[in-house]
Design a protein around this motif. Structure first.
Motif, PDB file in Angstrom:
ATOM      1  N   ILE A 106       0.861  -1.195   0.000  1.00 30.24           N
ATOM      2  CA  ILE A 106       0.000   0.000   0.000  1.00 30.24           C
ATOM      3  C   ILE A 106       0.893   1.239   0.000  1.00 30.24           C
ATOM      4  CG2 ILE A 106      -1.758   1.279   1.310  1.00 30.24           C
ATOM      5  CD1 ILE A 106      -2.600  -1.396   2.557  1.00 30.24           C
ATOM      6  N   SER A 107       0.515   2.238  -0.797  1.00 33.07           N
ATOM      7  CA  SER A 107       1.334   3.449  -0.873  1.00 33.07           C
ATOM      8  C   SER A 107       0.447   4.646  -1.221  1.00 33.07           C
ATOM      9  CB  SER A 107       2.412   3.230  -1.941  1.00 33.07           C
ATOM     10  OG  SER A 107       3.334   4.282  -1.953  1.00 33.07           O
ATOM     11  N   VAL A 109      -0.826   7.132   0.381  1.00 32.36           N
ATOM     12  CA  VAL A 109      -1.990   7.452   1.222  1.00 32.36           C
ATOM     13  C   VAL A 109      -1.951   8.964   1.477  1.00 32.36           C
ATOM     14  CG1 VAL A 109      -3.081   7.107   3.461  1.00 32.36           C
ATOM     15  CG2 VAL A 109      -1.906   5.190   2.331  1.00 32.36           C
ATOM     16  N   GLY A 119     -11.850  11.306   9.058  1.00 37.41           N
ATOM     17  CA  GLY A 119     -11.977   9.857   8.951  1.00 37.41           C
ATOM     18  C   GLY A 119     -11.798   9.299   7.539  1.00 37.41           C
ATOM     19  N   LEU A 142       3.552  -1.694   4.204  1.00 35.44           N
ATOM     20  CA  LEU A 142       3.782  -0.334   3.729  1.00 35.44           C
ATOM     21  C   LEU A 142       5.021   0.260   4.387  1.00 35.44           C
ATOM     22  CD1 LEU A 142       2.438   1.138   6.373  1.00 35.44           C
ATOM     23  CD2 LEU A 142       0.368   1.115   5.034  1.00 35.44           C
ATOM     24  N   THR A 143       5.518   1.348   3.791  1.00 39.34           N
ATOM     25  CA  THR A 143       6.539   2.178   4.435  1.00 39.34           C
ATOM     26  C   THR A 143       5.869   3.514   4.732  1.00 39.34           C
ATOM     27  OG1 THR A 143       7.365   2.927   2.268  1.00 39.34           O
ATOM     28  CG2 THR A 143       8.491   1.063   3.294  1.00 39.34           C
ATOM     29  N   VAL A 144       6.332   4.200   5.750  1.00 43.29           N
ATOM     30  CA  VAL A 144       5.514   5.294   6.292  1.00 43.29           C
ATOM     31  C   VAL A 144       6.223   6.640   6.293  1.00 43.29           C
ATOM     32  CG1 VAL A 144       4.378   3.630   7.796  1.00 43.29           C
ATOM     33  CG2 VAL A 144       6.228   4.996   8.717  1.00 43.29           C
ATOM     34  N   GLU A 146       5.161   8.907   8.617  1.00 43.23           N
ATOM     35  CA  GLU A 146       5.184   9.152  10.063  1.00 43.23           C
ATOM     36  C   GLU A 146       4.867   7.835  10.766  1.00 43.23           C
ATOM     37  OE1 GLU A 146       3.496  13.085  11.569  1.00 43.23           O
ATOM     38  OE2 GLU A 146       2.224  12.610   9.855  1.00 43.23           O
ATOM     39  N   ILE A 149       0.987   6.742  12.451  1.00 46.68           N
ATOM     40  CA  ILE A 149      -0.299   6.654  11.752  1.00 46.68           C
ATOM     41  C   ILE A 149      -0.902   5.245  11.730  1.00 46.68           C
ATOM     42  CG2 ILE A 149      -1.477   7.061   9.535  1.00 46.68           C
ATOM     43  CD1 ILE A 149       0.708   9.123   8.862  1.00 46.68           C
ATOM     44  N   TYR A 150      -0.091   4.193  11.511  1.00 47.03           N
ATOM     45  CA  TYR A 150      -0.644   2.927  11.026  1.00 47.03           C
ATOM     46  C   TYR A 150      -0.878   1.841  12.069  1.00 47.03           C
ATOM     47  CZ  TYR A 150      -0.131   5.081   6.543  1.00 47.03           C
ATOM     48  OH  TYR A 150      -0.280   5.940   5.496  1.00 47.03           O
TER      49      TYR A 150
HETATM   50  C1  LIG Z   1       1.841   4.356   3.234  1.00 43.46           C
HETATM   51  C2  LIG Z   1       1.871   5.841   3.036  1.00 43.46           C
HETATM   52  O1  LIG Z   1       1.474   6.294   2.005  1.00 43.46           O
HETATM   53  S1  LIG Z   1       2.548   6.839   4.223  1.00 43.46           S
HETATM   54  C3  LIG Z   1       2.020   8.473   3.809  1.00 43.46           C
HETATM   55  C4  LIG Z   1       0.959   9.053   4.712  1.00 43.46           C
HETATM   56  N1  LIG Z   1       0.571  10.342   4.144  1.00 43.46           N
HETATM   57  C5  LIG Z   1       1.157  11.524   4.448  1.00 43.46           C
HETATM   58  O2  LIG Z   1       2.035  11.613   5.288  1.00 43.46           O
HETATM   59  C6  LIG Z   1       0.699  12.721   3.657  1.00 43.46           C
HETATM   60  C7  LIG Z   1       0.266  13.862   4.566  1.00 43.46           C
HETATM   61  N2  LIG Z   1      -0.792  13.459   5.496  1.00 43.46           N
HETATM   62  C8  LIG Z   1      -2.050  13.153   5.064  1.00 43.46           C
HETATM   63  O3  LIG Z   1      -2.333  13.127   3.869  1.00 43.46           O
HETATM   64  C9  LIG Z   1      -3.100  12.868   6.111  1.00 43.46           C
HETATM   65  O4  LIG Z   1      -2.839  13.648   7.220  1.00 43.46           O
HETATM   66  C10 LIG Z   1      -3.186  11.389   6.548  1.00 43.46           C
HETATM   67  C11 LIG Z   1      -3.381  10.508   5.336  1.00 43.46           C
HETATM   68  C12 LIG Z   1      -1.920  10.970   7.283  1.00 43.46           C
HETATM   69  C13 LIG Z   1      -4.356  11.220   7.518  1.00 43.46           C
HETATM   70  O5  LIG Z   1      -5.561  11.510   6.841  1.00 43.46           O
HETATM   71  P1  LIG Z   1      -6.911  11.885   7.628  1.00 43.46           P
HETATM   72  O6  LIG Z   1      -8.019  11.677   6.679  1.00 43.46           O
HETATM   73  O7  LIG Z   1      -6.755  13.217   8.249  1.00 43.46           O
HETATM   74  O8  LIG Z   1      -6.949  10.795   8.765  1.00 43.46           O
HETATM   75  P2  LIG Z   1      -8.274  10.335   9.544  1.00 43.46           P
HETATM   76  O9  LIG Z   1      -9.143  11.535   9.793  1.00 43.46           O
HETATM   77  O10 LIG Z   1      -8.903   9.195   8.853  1.00 43.46           O
HETATM   78  O11 LIG Z   1      -7.664   9.866  10.881  1.00 43.46           O
HETATM   79  C14 LIG Z   1      -7.620   8.524  11.239  1.00 43.46           C
HETATM   80  C15 LIG Z   1      -6.868   8.400  12.509  1.00 43.46           C
HETATM   81  O12 LIG Z   1      -5.494   8.704  12.290  1.00 43.46           O
HETATM   82  C16 LIG Z   1      -5.083   9.763  13.156  1.00 43.46           C
HETATM   83  N3  LIG Z   1      -4.141  10.549  12.383  1.00 43.46           N
HETATM   84  C17 LIG Z   1      -4.369  11.155  11.218  1.00 43.46           C
HETATM   85  N4  LIG Z   1      -3.240  11.716  10.769  1.00 43.46           N
HETATM   86  C18 LIG Z   1      -2.289  11.459  11.660  1.00 43.46           C
HETATM   87  C19 LIG Z   1      -0.919  11.782  11.752  1.00 43.46           C
HETATM   88  N5  LIG Z   1      -0.299  12.501  10.815  1.00 43.46           N
HETATM   89  N6  LIG Z   1      -0.239  11.343  12.825  1.00 43.46           N
HETATM   90  C20 LIG Z   1      -0.850  10.609  13.769  1.00 43.46           C
HETATM   91  N7  LIG Z   1      -2.149  10.271  13.725  1.00 43.46           N
HETATM   92  C21 LIG Z   1      -2.850  10.695  12.684  1.00 43.46           C
HETATM   93  C22 LIG Z   1      -6.336  10.501  13.517  1.00 43.46           C
HETATM   94  O13 LIG Z   1      -6.182  11.185  14.719  1.00 43.46           O
HETATM   95  C23 LIG Z   1      -7.323   9.363  13.599  1.00 43.46           C
HETATM   96  O14 LIG Z   1      -7.131   8.665  14.804  1.00 43.46           O
HETATM   97  P3  LIG Z   1      -8.305   7.790  15.485  1.00 43.46           P
HETATM   98  O15 LIG Z   1      -9.115   7.189  14.375  1.00 43.46           O
HETATM   99  O16 LIG Z   1      -7.560   6.776  16.258  1.00 43.46           O
HETATM  100  O17 LIG Z   1      -9.076   8.764  16.284  1.00 43.46           O
END
Ligand SMILES: CC(=O)SCCNC(=O)CCNC(=O)[C@H](O)C(C)(C)COP(=O)(O)OP(=O)(O)OC[C@H]1O[C@@H](n2cnc3c(N)ncnc32)[C@H](O)[C@@H]1OP(=O)(O)O
Length: 439
Positions: A106-107, A109, A119, A142-144, A146, A149-150
């Motif tokens: 998965i990538s 995101v 959400g 996946l690789t992250v 942060e 998050i996962y």
């Molecule tokens: C495999 C990969 O692709 S890694 C790349 C991840 N993407 C990025 O770093 C790009 C920049 N960030 C983003 O696009 C967004 O902030 C995302 C994708 C990280 C999160 O998207 P959102 O739609 O805001 O997340 P969502 O509202 O669904 O939150 C889900 C949960 O994650 C938590 N969360 C969301 N973002 C973060 C974060 N950056 N750090 C820690 N927790 C987070 C929320 O608090 C929530 O927690 P809960 O359900 O336990 O209460």
């Protein structure tokens, strides 16, 4: 199980939840240039990258037919054709002790800053896990960006990587001479060699993943990034019989203050024999004008440490978790790898999302192969048992994390004191697993 993983339709539960927010989830048609371009642009925006050029898009477009890319669209918003969230995934083979396991990688995101914290990522991730199950994949990986998050979706860190800087003028080369020779080559020749060597090296490296699409070309400098590409240098090692056994991709950086004290970045060093590994590092140590060689995303147990007089001159600048693993089907996943058996181990897995919940018994024969069954062991008294949340199972899976350390940290529970020691005896990989790339 769905025959063609890439044509699995949109996940109905996530689509319904998003629709209740006025959003539409769609699988992007890989043959639709406007849709794929918009998706690629949304992905760049989500990571705060510069807007994609035509050349960037040309690089990325080779991925669309290989992946299942999903966009979330806000049809009532300012740019209805541009997704406000992206995710992509594909089937990928990974190396485990004694063989390979099928994973769902998965990538990309991303959720647009305008739509965050509603959400949307949760819907995408939970749907990806269901899609992976439908595709018959026992693990999602996946690789992250942060590390925070996962875990909430059941992923646990499973491999660790280091960056390091070597003071090559003071470290002192200790390695024995090698019988082959190093040759400098151009990018095209390096790509050609990489097509054979990278998969061979990957199959020998527990924790490593097959690389497809633009991620492969990117290792040699992306075709779209001519400035970066021009900086890259390529050298191969061929053994005494003229067979190519190793490849290094590196870049020497400017130092306007001192032209005789440059640094070099080792961007890829792939070796299928120990001689090749040694010869390529020695080559890097002996680059004229270069005082510092930096290794990026290297394994935690690099033999390099044993190839120098003064290993204090190899300064670790980063040690971090790299691969994250989510077990979806413990029976298939645990049977795909071998163990340092013989022996028996039971795992009671707790999975809030339900995919991996249950007790699983691993029976390892004298060859290290296992029969894995759902259910309590037939002789519970003599069988070590660990109670693990599903993310911890992901951390243990490739053999890179210590059950003893996890028990001491309170992240898993032993039925009987000492069960974690017995579990480590079976589970630990003799060489720490290493994922050598980002995806
Ligand atoms: C495999 C990969 O692709 S890694 C790349 C991840 N993407 C990025 O770093 C790009 C920049 N960030 C983003 O696009 C967004 O902030 C995302 C994708 C990280 C999160 O998207 P959102 O739609 O805001 O997340 P969502 O509202 O669904 O939150 C889900 C949960 O994650 C938590 N969360 C969301 N973002 C973060 C974060 N950056 N750090 C820690 N927790 C987070 C929320 O608090 C929530 O927690 P809960 O359900 O336990 O209460």
């Amino acid at each position: 199980m769905h025959d063609d993983a890439l044509s699995i339709p949109v996940d109905a539960a996530a689509a319904a939840a998003l629709s209740a927010q006025g959003l539409r989830m769609a699988v992007v048609d890989p043959g639709d240039p406007a849709a794929t371009r918009a998706w690629a642009e949304a992905d760049a925006r989500g990571f705060h990258d510069p807007a994609r050029t035509d050349e960037d898009f040309a690089d990325l477009s080779e991925d669309f037919p290989l992946q299942r890319s999903v966009g979330i669209y806000d049809d009532g918003g300012a740019e209805p054709a541009m997704p406000i969230a992206t995710v992509t995934s594909w089937p990928a083979a990974m190396t485990v002790p004694g063989g390979e396991v099928d994973t769902w990688a998965i990538s990309a995101v991303t959720v647009a800053p305008s739509h965050r914290r509603r959400g949307i990522a949760r819907q995408m991730l939970e749907s990806e896990l269901r899609v992976a199950v439908a595709a018959g994949r026992p693990l999602a990986v996946l690789t992250v960006s942060e590390a925070t998050i996962y875990r909430r979706y059941g992923f646990g860190p499973a491999t660790w990587s280091t960056d390091f800087t070597v003071d090559v003028r003071r470290a002192g080369w200790l390695g024995a001479p090698t019988p082959g020779r190093i040759q400098l080559i151009g990018r095209d020749a390096a790509v050609e060699i990489g097509r054979t060597l990278l998969p061979e090296a990957r199959r020998a490296t527990v924790g490593d993943v097959e690389i497809v699409g633009h991620r492969f070309g990117r290792l040699f400098g992306a075709p779209s990034d001519s400035a970066e590409q021009r900086k890259r240098r390529f050298a191969r090692y061929e053994d005494a019989d003229g067979v190519v056994r190793g490849l290094v991709v590196y870049r020497v950086n400017e130092n306007p203050q001192d032209f005789s004290d440059l640094s070099a970045d080792v961007l890829q060093l792939v070796a299928t024999t120990d001689d090749a590994y040694r010869a390529l590092w020695q080559y890097l140590f002996e680059l004229d004008l270069v005082g510092e060689v930096k290794g990026w995303l290297r394994a935690v147990d690099e033999p390099l440490r044993w190839l120098v007089q003064d290993s204090r001159r190899i300064r670790t600048t980063e040690l971090r978790e790299h691969l994250w693993v989510r077990v979806l089907d413990p029976v298939t996943a645990l049977a795909a790898r071998s163990y340092a058996g013989p022996g028996r181990l039971a795992l009671r897995v707790e999975d809030p999302l339900g995919h991996a919940d249950g007790v699983f018994t691993i029976d390892v024969d004298a060859d290290g192969r296992a029969v894995v069954a759902a259910g309590e062991p037939s002789e519970p008294e003599g069988t070590p048992l660990l109670e693990v949340p599903v993310d911890v199972l992901g951390s243990l899976y490739f053999g890179g994390a210590s059950a003893v350390a996890l028990a001491r940290a309170g992240r898993l529970a032993e039925r009987t004191s000492g069960d974690a020691v017995l579990a480590d005896r079976l589970l630990r990989s003799p060489v720490p697993p290493a994922l050598m790339t980002w995806f």
